[in-house]
Enzyme design. Structure first.
Site, short mmCIF file in Angstrom:
data_model
loop_
_atom_site.label_atom_id
_atom_site.label_comp_id
_atom_site.label_asym_id
_atom_site.label_seq_id
_atom_site.Cartn_x
_atom_site.Cartn_y
_atom_site.Cartn_z
N GLU A 1 -5.79 -1.24 -7.88
CA GLU A 1 -4.87 -0.25 -8.53
C GLU A 1 -3.71 -0.97 -9.18
O GLU A 1 -3.05 -1.94 -8.61
CB GLU A 1 -4.23 0.73 -7.45
N HIS B 1 -2.69 -3.70 -6.54
CA HIS B 1 -3.11 -3.18 -5.01
C HIS B 1 -4.66 -3.58 -4.89
O HIS B 1 -5.51 -2.63 -5.27
CB HIS B 1 -2.67 -1.74 -4.65
N SER C 1 0.79 -1.28 -0.03
CA SER C 1 0.00 -0.04 -0.03
C SER C 1 1.00 1.15 0.14
O SER C 1 0.13 2.30 -0.35
CB SER C 1 -0.61 0.15 1.10
N ASN D 1 -5.08 6.29 -1.10
CA ASN D 1 -4.45 6.49 0.06
C ASN D 1 -4.03 7.91 -0.20
O ASN D 1 -3.79 8.46 1.13
CB ASN D 1 -3.38 5.64 0.56
P1 NAI Z 1 -0.82 -9.74 7.45
O1 NAI Z 1 0.15 -9.21 8.54
O2 NAI Z 1 -2.30 -10.30 7.71
O3 NAI Z 1 -0.10 -10.90 6.54
C1 NAI Z 1 1.06 -10.93 6.02
C2 NAI Z 1 1.30 -12.52 6.02
O4 NAI Z 1 2.62 -12.42 5.19
C3 NAI Z 1 1.65 -13.18 7.28
O5 NAI Z 1 0.97 -14.25 7.41
C4 NAI Z 1 3.04 -13.59 7.37
O6 NAI Z 1 3.28 -14.75 7.84
C5 NAI Z 1 3.51 -13.61 6.01
N1 NAI Z 1 4.94 -13.41 5.73
C6 NAI Z 1 5.76 -12.28 6.35
N2 NAI Z 1 7.00 -12.28 5.69
C7 NAI Z 1 7.10 -13.22 4.91
C8 NAI Z 1 7.92 -13.68 4.16
N3 NAI Z 1 9.21 -13.31 4.06
N4 NAI Z 1 7.56 -14.81 3.44
C9 NAI Z 1 6.44 -15.28 3.22
N5 NAI Z 1 5.30 -14.93 4.18
C10 NAI Z 1 5.72 -13.91 4.82
O7 NAI Z 1 -0.73 -8.51 6.42
P2 NAI Z 1 -1.83 -7.96 5.47
O8 NAI Z 1 -2.76 -6.91 6.32
O9 NAI Z 1 -2.29 -9.05 4.56
O10 NAI Z 1 -0.93 -7.23 4.60
C11 NAI Z 1 -0.04 -7.62 3.53
C12 NAI Z 1 0.42 -6.72 2.54
O11 NAI Z 1 -0.94 -6.18 1.89
C13 NAI Z 1 1.12 -5.54 3.11
O12 NAI Z 1 2.05 -5.12 2.17
C14 NAI Z 1 0.10 -4.42 3.05
O13 NAI Z 1 0.50 -3.06 3.12
C15 NAI Z 1 -0.78 -4.59 1.91
N6 NAI Z 1 -2.15 -4.22 2.08
C16 NAI Z 1 -2.87 -4.31 3.20
C17 NAI Z 1 -4.15 -4.01 3.35
C18 NAI Z 1 -4.93 -3.99 4.58
O14 NAI Z 1 -6.03 -3.58 4.62
N7 NAI Z 1 -4.37 -4.98 5.62
C19 NAI Z 1 -5.04 -3.46 2.14
C20 NAI Z 1 -4.26 -3.28 0.99
C21 NAI Z 1 -2.69 -3.88 0.91
#
Ligand code: NAI
Length: 512
Positions: free
Chosen positions: A156, A144, A123, A194
């Site tokens: 996006e 995105h 994001s 954003n």
């Molecule tokens: P989250 O914390 O729920 O999930 C991230 C997952 O990635 C975890 O299960 C973790 O174990 C895994 N992970 C971390 N490092 C890793 C690695 N090196 N290799 C493989 N797996 C790994 O995070 P979320 O909220 O799903 O966000 C993920 C991405 O999406 C971020 O870049 C965030 O900025 C983006 N994003 C988040 C939104 C939201 O509302 N939560 C909306 C749009 C984008």
């Protein structure tokens, strides 16, 4: 470059909130998906919980059992990044950390074929920076999604400096075939949503800080007049103030401290106090058991005047208030067109009513030597608005103000009187959203259509900010911004050059 064929394997990395949702979207669209998470068992847990969610949707008849079974059969756990070797597209959705993400893409470049598209769901990290140093930076692109990915339509498609246009087109077409609403964006801080959404929060926070109205009233006005699904206070309580404040700070820093993105002290206070919103039981509102949500302040109707005796005289051109005039006349109020009133003015009983132009009522009354001036806020649609803000100059009498309140009550519109402040609530918010949207277009981040689509499908705005500015009149919106800037003497309200140019040409953002 067309969309990926259904035979393409899609790799998803990170099985958290976003990765699991993206995997589900691709599997539902008929693609074979391999889901990888570096925490053992997490990818399988994500698929199991998806199965439970989908089973509920079968009960609610949104899907057939067969569709769900087929979707789940297309989801597979990848034990390592090597398992993604045959993928045609890999979408990364791991922790928001550039070094960790870069390490993943580095490995993927050695694992996947040279024509595999590598996408990030980041994001806030620049796609240009993520691609820097890659062997094939032209295949790196942002994809995105919005949370929850299976429900929110917007994607996006973000191009960095090196991204090949064909790669972006392929992802755009693929997202479209997944039932999404894709928009192209250039990799700039905040991308589209954003960035353009910042004023939605910032202007409400400022109005609160300046004690123009309380949180419940401001929220109610953004919904009842503005048509937004939630007000800024309830929405940020839901998002979490730590998250929302961090995004604002990161956009503010990324634009080298441009005051348009200045974070709010009242939100910082909440973060400092640990009042992060719903998740901690306290934000702008209290969510403890038994806590009552405060109600909006509504002006009570005094029945000192017989409504049927209130006359409404209108100028020959009532401008954007035409919908209100029509509603008044449908409700049986005597509406007469007169030649002595200036454009945009209505005489309602003893009051002189006008749409805010961004000046305070006291200033406008003084500038134009008006007495009994009452200002009305912008509504998305005056025909269906249920609530509206009014403000008045200190010189306006209680009787004149009540005449307007009674008339609006007759129409079923609740009135909140807010402190005499520039551009009231909805007009200020919409003008600033449109201004940010205009600047994003000016800087080539997206097209006017792309920005409006993004705001409607990424954050559920009732109307795209630029289409909204078109319907108000771009010159009028520019005047509101100009007056806001004059009132505050702040750069924050400077009208975008594109807004000024279109206003001067009497044009519009969209082709009419
Ligand atoms: P989250 O914390 O729920 O999930 C991230 C997952 O990635 C975890 O299960 C973790 O174990 C895994 N992970 C971390 N490092 C890793 C690695 N090196 N290799 C493989 N797996 C790994 O995070 P979320 O909220 O799903 O966000 C993920 C991405 O999406 C971020 O870049 C965030 O900025 C983006 N994003 C988040 C939104 C939201 O509302 N939560 C909306 C749009 C984008």
């Amino acid at each position: 470059m067309p969309a990926f064929k259904q035979s393409t394997v899609i790799g998803v990395i990170g099985a958290g909130a976003m990765g699991a949702g993206i995997a589900q979207v691709a599997a539902q669209a008929g693609y074979q998906v391999k889901l990888y998470d570096n925490r053992e068992g997490v990818a399988q847990i994500a698929i199991d919980s998806m199965a439970k969610q989908l089973a509920k949707l079968v009960e609610r008849k949104k899907f057939t059992a067969e569709q769900v079974q087929q979707t789940l059969a297309r989801l597979e756990v990848a034990d390592s990044l090597n398992d993604l070797a045959e993928a045609g597209l890999v979408v990364e959705a791991i922790v928001e950390n550039i070094d960790v993400k870069k390490a993943i893409f580095d490995t993927l470049e050695s694992v996947c074929s040279a024509d595999c598209i590598l996408a990030s769901n980041t994001s806030s990290i620049s796609i240009t920076r993520l691609a820097a140093g890659m062997k094939h930076p032209e295949r790196m692109v942002g994809m995105h999604f919005f949370n929850p990915a299976p429900i929110m339509k917007l994607v996006e498609v973000v191009s960095g400096l090196a991204t090949d246009l064909k790669v972006a087109i392929c992802l755009y077409e693929t997202a479209l075939s997944w039932g999404k609403k894709p928009v192209y964006a250039a990799s700039t801080p905040g991308f589209i949503v954003n960035r353009v959404a910042r004023p939605f929060y910032a202007e409400s926070f400022r109005l609160r800080q300046e004690q123009v109205a309380d949180c419940a009233t401001l929220d109610a006005l953004l919904k009842g007049a503005g048509g937004f699904r939630m007000g800024a206070f309830e929405l940020t309580d839901m998002i979490g103030h730590d998250v929302n404040y961090a995004v604002t700070c990161s956009v503010f820093d990324a634009y080298y401290g441009d005051f348009r993105f200045q974070p709010s002290l009242i939100q910082k206070d909440l973060v400092d106090a640990g009042f992060l919103g719903r998740k901690t039981g306290q934000g702008f509102y209290c969510y403890q058991e038994g806590a009552e949500k405060p109600e909006a302040q509504i002006v009570s109707v005094s029945l000192s005047t017989d409504v049927s005796s209130i006359k409404c005289e209108v100028s020959e051109d009532v401008g954007h208030l035409a919908g209100l005039v029509e509603r008044l006349s449908q409700a049986g109020v005597q509406v007469t067109q007169v030649s002595g009133l200036a454009k945009g003015y209505l005489k309602v009983g003893r009051a002189l009513l006008a749409l805010t132009d961004g000046r305070m009522a006291c200033e406008r009354a003084k500038d134009e030597r008006l007495s009994e001036l009452v200002l009305v806020d912008l509504a998305l649609d005056y025909q269906s608005a249920t609530h509206i803000a009014l403000s008045r100059s200190a010189a306006t009498s209680e009787g004149a103000f009540n005449d307007v309140v009674q008339c609006l009550d007759l129409l079923g519109i609740k009135v909140s009187e807010v402190v005499d402040s520039p551009a009231l609530v909805v007009m200020r918010t919409v003008a600033m959203l449109a201004n940010e949207a205009a600047d994003a277009v000016l800087q080539g981040v997206a097209t006017a259509e792309g920005v409006d689509t993004a705001m409607c499908f990424g954050v559920n705005y009732p109307k795209g900010p630029l289409a909204w500015a078109d319907s108000i009149g771009v010159a009028d919106v520019e005047t509101v911004l100009h007056n806001l800037q004059q009132s505050y003497g702040e750069d924050r309200y400077r009208p975008s050059l594109l807004m000024r140019r279109i206003a001067m040409l009497e044009g519009s953002f969209h082709v009419k």
